[in-house]
Design an enzyme around this catalytic site. Structure first.
Site, PDB file in Angstrom:
ATOM      1  N   GLY A  80       5.334 -15.523   4.269  1.00  0.00           N
ATOM      2  CA  GLY A  80       5.511 -14.331   3.442  1.00  0.00           C
ATOM      3  C   GLY A  80       6.894 -13.728   3.553  1.00  0.00           C
ATOM      4  O   GLY A  80       7.058 -12.503   3.547  1.00  0.00           O
ATOM      5  N   ALA A  81       7.913 -14.572   3.602  1.00  0.00           N
ATOM      6  CA  ALA A  81       9.272 -14.093   3.871  1.00  0.00           C
ATOM      7  C   ALA A  81       9.884 -13.304   2.719  1.00  0.00           C
ATOM      8  O   ALA A  81      10.833 -12.537   2.932  1.00  0.00           O
ATOM      9  CB  ALA A  81      10.186 -15.266   4.212  1.00  0.00           C
ATOM     10  N   TYR A 130      -9.178  -6.278  -0.033  1.00  0.00           N
ATOM     11  CA  TYR A 130      -8.064  -6.147   0.913  1.00  0.00           C
ATOM     12  C   TYR A 130      -8.557  -5.964   2.347  1.00  0.00           C
ATOM     13  O   TYR A 130      -8.079  -6.616   3.277  1.00  0.00           O
ATOM     14  CB  TYR A 130      -7.200  -4.960   0.492  1.00  0.00           C
ATOM     15  CG  TYR A 130      -5.959  -4.763   1.325  1.00  0.00           C
ATOM     16  CD1 TYR A 130      -4.880  -5.637   1.206  1.00  0.00           C
ATOM     17  CD2 TYR A 130      -5.853  -3.700   2.210  1.00  0.00           C
ATOM     18  CE1 TYR A 130      -3.740  -5.453   1.959  1.00  0.00           C
ATOM     19  CE2 TYR A 130      -4.709  -3.502   2.969  1.00  0.00           C
ATOM     20  CZ  TYR A 130      -3.654  -4.388   2.841  1.00  0.00           C
ATOM     21  OH  TYR A 130      -2.526  -4.205   3.588  1.00  0.00           O
ATOM     22  N   ILE A 147       3.832   1.548   3.490  1.00  0.00           N
ATOM     23  CA  ILE A 147       5.231   1.196   3.709  1.00  0.00           C
ATOM     24  C   ILE A 147       5.934   1.186   2.359  1.00  0.00           C
ATOM     25  O   ILE A 147       5.431   0.640   1.376  1.00  0.00           O
ATOM     26  CB  ILE A 147       5.358  -0.191   4.364  1.00  0.00           C
ATOM     27  CG1 ILE A 147       4.526  -0.258   5.653  1.00  0.00           C
ATOM     28  CG2 ILE A 147       6.822  -0.506   4.660  1.00  0.00           C
ATOM     29  CD1 ILE A 147       4.944   0.713   6.727  1.00  0.00           C
TER      30      ILE A 147
END
Length: 225
Positions: free
Chosen positions: A3-4, A150, A182
């Site tokens: 997941g970069a 989720y 975030i």
């Protein structure tokens, strides 16, 4: 790392490179973004490469780990990859829930993390130990309505991390980061009204949304000495 190319993933790659880590930036579809991340890391004079990765595919995971090992000894693994529901939405009431979406989310988030851990563990042992960081979510501890897809994917990661800490420790340390809200592209995509965003900010202990750099600093600490 997996997941970069997400907001937190990009920050983690750069922070680890800044601290001297070689970076294997795993991506599933955003090749150009991953290559940009790797190039930015190389400017910090560390080995870095963008490597294709589908964490739901064991063969892809094995190929990724082989390519990552070519950059140097594998001493840490960061599992960031997460399932995104079609269209990017994440709030789904029970009446409209597609159970197959829940299964897919668990396969990517939990299954993907386990595939990566199993593939990397022999390398970590050969390197004399190391660190693994999984990604859960603060939502896993909440009773948030309409978040079943989720939460089902994330709540299992915390328990799995605790179990594996017993099995793999003490040489291989494993922790679970559980971010709240975030300020990344994903949260921006919610397109929250200003009033709701301010309420979300007030609900946090520090009075603001977290940042990708906050997350990156924590991950860098956990994989460090």
């Amino acid at each position: 790392m997996t997941g970069a190319t997400g907001g937190s993933g990009r920050a983690i790659c750069h922070e680890l490179a800044r601290r001297g880590w070689a970076v294997a930036a795993g991506f599933r579809s955003k090749r150009r973004a991953a290559e940009t991340i790797a190039a930015r890391c190389r400017k910090l004079r560390v080995p870095a490469a963008a490597i294709p990765l589908d964490v739901a595919d064991a063969k892809s995971v094995a190929a990724f780990v082989r390519a990552a090992a070519a950059l140097g000894p594998v001493r840490c693994l960061v599992n960031v990859a997460s399932y995104a529901t079609p269209g990017g939405g994440y709030r789904v009431p029970l009446a409209k829930l597609d159970v197959d979406e829940v299964v897919r989310a668990v396969d990517v988030d939990l299954g993907g993390s386990l595939r990566m851990i199993r593939a990397c563990a022999p390398h970590l042992r050969r390197a004399g130990g190391g660190s693994i960081v999984n990604f859960g979510s603060a939502s896993a501890d909440a009773a948030d309505p309409d978040l079943l897809v989720y939460m089902a994917a994330k709540v299992s990661i915390a328990a799995t991390t605790r179990a594996l800490a017993r099995e793999l420790g003490p040489k291989i340390r494993i922790n679970c980061v559980a971010p709240g809200a975030i300020a990344t592209d994903w949260v921006d995509a919610w397109d929250l009204p200003a009033k709701e965003r301010r309420a979300l900010e007030r609900a946090t202990c520090v009075g603001r949304l977290g940042t990708a750099q906050d997350v990156a600093n924590l991950v860098a600490f956990l994989v460090g000495d």
